[in-house]
Design an enzyme around this catalytic site. Sequence first.
Site, short mmCIF file in Angstrom:
data_model
loop_
_atom_site.label_atom_id
_atom_site.label_comp_id
_atom_site.label_asym_id
_atom_site.label_seq_id
_atom_site.Cartn_x
_atom_site.Cartn_y
_atom_site.Cartn_z
N ASP A 246 64.67 9.16 -0.67
CA ASP A 246 63.47 9.93 -0.35
C ASP A 246 62.78 9.21 0.81
O ASP A 246 63.10 8.06 1.12
CB ASP A 246 62.57 9.99 -1.58
CG ASP A 246 61.24 10.64 -1.30
OD1 ASP A 246 61.21 11.75 -0.77
OD2 ASP A 246 60.20 10.00 -1.61
N ASP B 259 58.82 9.87 2.02
CA ASP B 259 57.40 9.60 1.77
C ASP B 259 57.20 8.74 0.54
O ASP B 259 57.58 9.13 -0.58
CB ASP B 259 56.63 10.91 1.58
CG ASP B 259 56.25 11.56 2.89
OD1 ASP B 259 55.93 10.84 3.84
OD2 ASP B 259 56.26 12.80 2.96
#
Length: 237
Positions: A15, A17
């Site tokens: 991922d 963020d």
Amino acid sequence: MRRPDDAGRTVVVFDVDGTLVDSERDGHRVAFDAAFAAAGLPYRWSVEAYGRLLDVTGGRRRIAVFLEEQEYEPEEASVLAAALHADKTARFRELVAQGRVPARPGVPELIADLQKAGVTLAVATTGTLAWVEPLLERLFGADTFAEVVTGTDVRTLKPDPAVYREVLARLGVGPEQALAVEDSANGLTAALDAGLPCVVVTNDYTRGQDFTGALAVFDGFNDPDAAALLRQSAPWR
């Protein structure tokens, strides 16, 4: 982008963020507030308020949900959210260009080690391509990730597993050959529902969420146990 040499190769899917980068509190939140101000709107998101809004994945959807809470009609909220999100994305890209969105401590070293070990690296994020791509290039180089799948590429966002399924399809590998690295309960759910084992590395916003089902949970990438687990070259089962 660099393609994997071997469909059987181990894959680590990150991922972005809150996972690869410290971006939410002093990046996206700041850009959202600037977009509100530029539009003449009175809204400002405190650190605490933004943390609660992170339960809604996707910036455009986050704004729309917030506007509906301010008693905007759904259609009006959707149209305004689209305009605000476009401005916010441009402002966030400026923050990226200025080097104000850093990698989390320990991430550059981990990425370098995984590359040396021949692990295929990929990205699965709900962020939009317009800022994800320049951010990854600036911090890690253009050829680091074999595939980058963003919220621009899929119709449904995390906790839906679509973004992980798309990464696997593009790489031509099964979930048993991959490991996800996430920071939030929404991301963990997306990875698990796509069949990937998932390591969670929390941040100040996600610490304390329910991470039932995670392969392991760590507070940071500098944790020696986290680094050792992620540097394994064998499948994680």
